[in-house]
Design an enzyme around this catalytic site. Structure first.
Site, PDB file in Angstrom:
ATOM      1  N   HIS A 207     -61.292  -6.855  80.647  1.00 35.86           N
ATOM      2  CA  HIS A 207     -59.943  -7.390  80.448  1.00 35.86           C
ATOM      3  C   HIS A 207     -60.077  -8.729  79.732  1.00 35.86           C
ATOM      4  O   HIS A 207     -60.952  -9.535  80.051  1.00 35.86           O
ATOM      5  CB  HIS A 207     -59.192  -7.543  81.776  1.00 35.86           C
ATOM      6  CG  HIS A 207     -59.746  -8.567  82.709  1.00 35.86           C
ATOM      7  ND1 HIS A 207     -59.371  -9.895  82.676  1.00 35.86           N
ATOM      8  CD2 HIS A 207     -60.654  -8.469  83.719  1.00 35.86           C
ATOM      9  CE1 HIS A 207     -59.996 -10.562  83.625  1.00 35.86           C
ATOM     10  NE2 HIS A 207     -60.795  -9.734  84.271  1.00 35.86           N
ATOM     11  N   ASP A 219     -64.970 -14.623  83.635  1.00 34.70           N
ATOM     12  CA  ASP A 219     -63.915 -13.702  84.062  1.00 34.70           C
ATOM     13  C   ASP A 219     -62.815 -13.663  83.013  1.00 34.70           C
ATOM     14  O   ASP A 219     -61.835 -14.393  83.118  1.00 34.70           O
ATOM     15  CB  ASP A 219     -63.363 -14.166  85.411  1.00 34.70           C
ATOM     16  CG  ASP A 219     -62.322 -13.233  85.981  1.00 34.70           C
ATOM     17  OD1 ASP A 219     -62.293 -12.070  85.572  1.00 34.70           O
ATOM     18  OD2 ASP A 219     -61.531 -13.687  86.837  1.00 34.70           O
ATOM     19  N   GLU A 253     -55.024  -7.902  83.647  1.00 37.14           N
ATOM     20  CA  GLU A 253     -55.759  -7.515  84.856  1.00 37.14           C
ATOM     21  C   GLU A 253     -55.567  -8.542  85.956  1.00 37.14           C
ATOM     22  O   GLU A 253     -55.438  -8.186  87.139  1.00 37.14           O
ATOM     23  CB  GLU A 253     -57.246  -7.361  84.523  1.00 37.14           C
ATOM     24  CG  GLU A 253     -58.105  -6.808  85.663  1.00 37.14           C
ATOM     25  CD  GLU A 253     -58.673  -7.873  86.589  1.00 37.14           C
ATOM     26  OE1 GLU A 253     -59.268  -7.507  87.613  1.00 37.14           O
ATOM     27  OE2 GLU A 253     -58.517  -9.084  86.295  1.00 37.14           O
TER      28      GLU A 253
END
Length: 1032
Positions: A207, A219, A253
């Site tokens: 994502h 992330d 996400e």
């Protein structure tokens, strides 16, 4: 000088070898855990891979915050599109672009199931499809569903709050054509879908959005740049995969796995039988195999050059111990695909904060993820046959038909080797340990007993039936009760130390986990040694080691019963380490029993000892003067009599100083008889002496002194490696969960329990360890215990994480900031702020979290979300034509925002957004009692939502999917709404873009003035919410 056996069971060798072997095991474990394998140079990489290029891509992606509800998100998306085209052009790969999406798989599934199933999946295939790629720019797919907040991916029953949700996605994905894929644009053909329920392809997912307070380097930027490298690798000439590969760059996400749900409307959904999900739940470090769907997928991961992970994490996810959600849940649980979740998992202190950037990660971390993703994707794309093709295990015909899966067990060894085997094999192993090993031990015991050599639990032996004859003492019960007493004592002290730590300073594990490790290991070692060494000093026993192994075997057997039930009934493989420990204990105990074959039979030993004593007595009396002794006289005592100089042992008769029981005073008959024998018989030969260790039983001198090292090498290495690895992973996964609302006790208690298991292999030998090691560890315990109790738990590199949101309530005219976290530290953060330092701060329990929410007035720091607009001008709400007593039709808009919430004053029984898809039952059930909250997302900020709210339980205008679900779940009661009963709707719109300074002054103030040991992250999707209530 006589050479000493370096492996003898003596204090010196035991202290040396146990310490050296433990250090040789623990140091590499810690090194592997704390470091990342170095990345190779670009020149030594496979052609098509370039880590320098990947690092530059990562720096570009993570230059700013880019949540879905931000303009920077669109910039990142366009960058990924441009980079994929650049890579394809560089590799001379032909490609086309598609904008297809919004496939209604419910209708299509019904069609597929009615088609003739005799079609050959290869009918329209050519020998080898030429190289090519298709770019899917999906700005069509949208999703409507209802769900329970307690189970966001669940289907029916759960406790919590029910919500409705509507999302408009903008996923981007690249389909790399496989050699065995059909020609043409097969995804536009109904029959082609049927064929692709054959071999299918591989989905690789990342994502590209970040949270509003993090730059998204780990992330999930590293995952996306890894996928760009996969694109470069598989599109080179000569690298075309056998089965096609889909590289999915999904969006949103972080806001609830929304992009993965939108992929459920892709025409390639059923083409992808397997998947590799790349995720980041930490910031750098190693990428761990979080979980896999089955044994076969775990075997695919074995191709990774640096495997890292354990089935324990997968079981923890399944049982809800780990509550983090990833796209894996959508692909595996809802779409029915088979695959794996590879993710960064530590340190969580940087997760979702402004330290999730390229400064706090490395190229080595990119390589660790990239190498695992490459190996797994390549292997998935090569597999043919029925491994991932065919009828499903669960028999669900509406899901992708990707074969039958088996449950497995997997774990890494020093981050270099990968062990994987079937769960049924582990269960069979457990049953073998439960049934076969006791029988083997009983058989050996029986043989020893038949040979009169079983010294465990032996009673004293009487040589004659004379009531006055003292028995030969064997000491067969000495040492039996030491282990349980020592284990309870040492275990209680260890657990007590963790409980004390949890009460006074539980968060010290946040920044100093190895200090907690040192405390728990040292106190258990020292306290266990103290009891065992003390008992051995007071009552030495050659059976000490064997009795400890018997206790370990009994405890392990009980644990194996639990493990076998968990493996067979609950399908849990997390106790696999205990199987290895029990196997090692069995082999060590087996050796202890075999040692006794070297001993004399108990009666033979007693007879030999008895005869030796008699012969010595006779020999000593034979040298006396020949004068006839009188009964009342005491015979002369020979000089140098050994009986006078020797200390009493357990073989010395209890009445040794009484006449007739080993004393030199004899009756007249006895003296006359013994003298006559001595006069007529030669002196007996001297009995060979087998010296026991110190004051242990005299029969133990024949026991081999070197077998202990074999037992220790069986007991220590494998269990220590397995439990040590699990403990280190648990440490990193749990140490920072306290600030997220997790238990403050569980992390430190876990380390205490793992410490006990780590030292169990040492317990049979610890009584022979010299005092130097435990006394050193006592000092270590004292130092670490004091440090752990008094040290401040946070630092610049291990920051206290708290949650921020600013709420502007237009109804009440208030502007407040919410700080959610542990109250003690949250108050310290608030006190550091100029705008809040003089305020009386009130804190109360946070909703949905085991944390406290502290509020302060921020009206002096009002947000500037849209230039030239006040908060009152940001939201537009109106009722449009079509509104009546059973349906409300509303139009909502929010300037420069993609997200709004609606909260109604009474339950609604369905909703629909103009232009949106019908409710998708795959993503959640429907509550019979209705629901009051709806979350609305849009991809175009300039297009308002037009929402239809169905207010009547049996409204004929209700969406058919909502109505049908309600008829199934409802109780049939009719709810009548009065026309004059007004519906109130509270609109909450959110803004998440904090890239421009001054947009959210309250957040800017926090970043400027809060302590350096603190870190801020988002509380909810929006950093700022503006609320207004309207009547319909």
């Amino acid at each position: 000088m006589r050479f000493q056996n370096p492996f003898a069971f003596r204090p010196g060798p035991v202290s040396f070898w146990t310490t050296v072997i433990y250090l040789a095991l623990v140091i590499p474990l810690i090194y592997v855990h704390e470091t990342v394998p170095p990345a190779p140079s670009d020149r030594s990489l496979y052609q098509g891979l370039n880590l320098t290029e990947a690092w530059l891509d990562l720096q570009t992606i993570s230059r700013a915050f880019h949540p879905y509800n931000s303009h920077e998100n669109d910039v990142v998306r366009q960058f990924l599109i441009d980079r994929t085209k650049e890579i394809l052009d560089r590799n001379s790969m032909p490609y086309t672009t598609e904008t297809i999406g919004g496939v209604d798989w419910h209708t299509r599934n019904a069609f597929v199931q009615t088609q003739d199933s005799d079609l050959n999946p290869r009918d329209e295939f050519i020998q080898s499809r030429p190289r090519g790629a298709t770019l899917f720019d999906d700005k069509i797919s949208n999703v409507t569903w209802t769900y329970n907040t307690a189970r966001p991916t669940g289907t029916n029953i759960a406790k919590g709050t029910w919500m409705g949700q509507y999302f408009e996605g903008n996923n981007y994905y690249v389909y790399i054509h496989g050699k065995d894929d059909p020609e043409g644009e097969w995804w536009r053909s109904e029959s082609a879908y049927k064929k692709f329920r054959g071999q299918g392809g591989v989905l690789v997912n990342c994502h590209f959005d970040s949270v509003s307070t993090g730059y998204g380097a780990t992330d999930d930027g590293m995952s996306c740049v890894s996928m760009l490298q996969l694109l470069s690798y598989f599109t080179l000439q000569g690298r075309q995969p056998k089965n096609g590969i889909v590289l999915l760059f999904n969006n949103a996400e972080e806001d609830g796995l929304l992009g993965a749900r939108a992929f459920g409307y892709s025409p390639l959904l059923h083409f992808t039988h397997t998947f590799v999900n790349l995720e980041g739940a930490g910031a750098g470090g190693r990428a761990i195999l979080f979980r896999t769907t089955d044994l076969q997928a775990a075997k695919v991961y074995a191709k990774s050059p640096h495997p890292f992970g354990s089935v324990v994490a997968a079981n923890a996810f399944e049982r809800g111990v780990i509550k983090s959600a990833t796209d894996y849940e959508i692909f595996a649980d809802i779409f029915g695909q088979r695959g794996m979740d590879i993710a960064f998992y530590a340190p969580r202190a940087r997760y979702h904060t402004n330290q999730d950037d390229t400064r706090h990660t490395s190229v080595n971390s990119i390589w660790h993820m990239l190498s695992a993703a490459l190996a797994s994707t390549e292997r998935f794309s090569q597999i043919t046959g029925t491994t991932f093709h065919g009828d499903r295990s669960d028999g669900k015909s509406d899901l992708v038909q990707n074969g039958k899966k088996a449950e497995g067990v997997w774990f890494d060894i020093f981050g270099s080797a990968w062990a994987v085997f079937a769960l049924r094999g582990l269960f069979a192993w457990s049953l073998t340990l439960l049934v076969a090993t006791p029988l083997i031990l009983v058989a050996i015991t029986y043989i020893l007993a038949r040979k009169d050599k079983y010294y465990f639990f032996s009673r004293d032996i009487k040589m004659h039936h004379d009531i006055n004859d003292d028995p030969v003492v064997l000491g067969g019960w000495k040492g039996f009760l030491r282990f349980p007493f020592a284990l309870v004592f040492a275990g209680a002290l260890t657990i007590a130390s963790t409980l004390l730590l949890a009460k006074f300073n539980p968060l010290i594990i946040y920044s100093s986990p190895y200090a907690v490790w040192s405390m728990t290991l040292s106190i258990f070692y020292f306290s266990f040694w103290l009891i065992m060494r003390g008992a051995s000093f007071i009552r030495p026993s050659a059976l000490h080691r064997g009795y400890v192994l018997i206790w370990l075997f009994a405890l392990g057997w009980g644990l194996q019963v639990v493990g076998a039930v968990a493996e067979d009934r609950l399908h849990i493989a997390a106790l696999y380490a205990t199987v290895f420990l029990q196997s090692a204990v069995f082999l060590a105990l087996f050796i202890s029993l075999l040692e006794q074959f070297a001993l004399l039979g108990k009666h033979d030993f007693a007879m030999q000892l008895h005869d030796a004593h008699q012969a010595r007595d006779i020999s000593s009396h034979g040298t006396d003067h020949e004068s006839r002794p009188q009964p009342e006289e005491e015979p002369a005592q020979p000089e140098g009599d050994e009986d006078e100089s020797e200390d009493a042992t357990e073989t010395t008769p209890l009445r040794a100083n009484e006449p007739g029981y080993g004393s030199s005073t004899r009756t007249s008959f006895a003296a006359t008889y013994r003298r006559s024998v001595a006069d007529n018989a030669p002196s007996p030969p001297r009995m060979r002496r087998y010296q026991p260790y110190e004051h242990e039983q005299s029969w133990s001198g024949r026991l081999p002194s070197w077998t202990w090292i074999i037992q220790f090498l069986l007991l220590a290495p494998v269990p220590v490696i397995l439990f040590g690895n699990l403990g280190l992973v648990a440490m990193s996964a749990l140490q920072m969960t306290g600030t997220d609302g997790g238990s403050l006790l569980v992390p430190v208690l876990t380390l205490g329990i793992v410490s006990i298991f780590l030292l169990l292999p040492l317990t049979p030998f610890i009584h022979r360890v010299s005092h130097h090691v435990p006394m050193f560890l006592l000092c270590v315990f004292a130092g670490t215990f004091i440090y752990n109790l008094v040290a401040f738990p946070f630092s610049d590199s291990h920051r206290f994480k708290f949650y921020f949101q600013q709420v502007v309530d237009l109804d009440n005219g208030t502007d407040t900031v919410s700080i959610v976290g542990l109250e003690r530290f949250s108050r310290s953060v608030i006190k550091s702020l100029p705008s809040a330092s003089s305020q009386d701060i009130k804190c109360e329990k946070a909703v949905g979290r085991d944390l406290m929410e502290c509020l302060y007035d921020s009206s002096s720091l009002s947000p500037h979300l849209v230039e030239g607009k006040t908060p009152r001008e940001l939201i537009t709400f109106e009722t449009v034509d079509g509104t009546n007593a059973s349906k409300g039709r509303l139009r909502i808009d929010a300037l420069d925002s993609r997200l709004c919430y609606l909260h109604t004053s009474r339950p609604i029984y369905g909703f629909a957004v103009d232009g949106g898809a019908a409710r998708d039952p795959r993503f959640g059930g429907f509550p019979s009692e209705g629901f009051k909250t709806i979350q609305l997302w849009r991809r175009d900020r300039d297009r308002p939502w037009t929402v239809n709210l169905y207010l009547d339980e049996h409204s004929q205008q209700a969406d058919k999917s909502f109505e049908g679900e309600h008829k199934k779940l409802g109780d049939g009661s009719v709810v009548h709404r009065r026309a004059d009963d007004p519906l109130e709707v509270t609109v909450r719109c959110a803004w998440s873009d904090a890239n421009k300074p001054g947009t959210i002054p309250a957040l800017d103030e926090l970043l400027k003035y809060m302590p350096t040991w603190a870190a801020v992250t988002k509380k909810n999707v929006g950093l700022v919410e503006v609320r207004k209530t309207y009547k319909v």
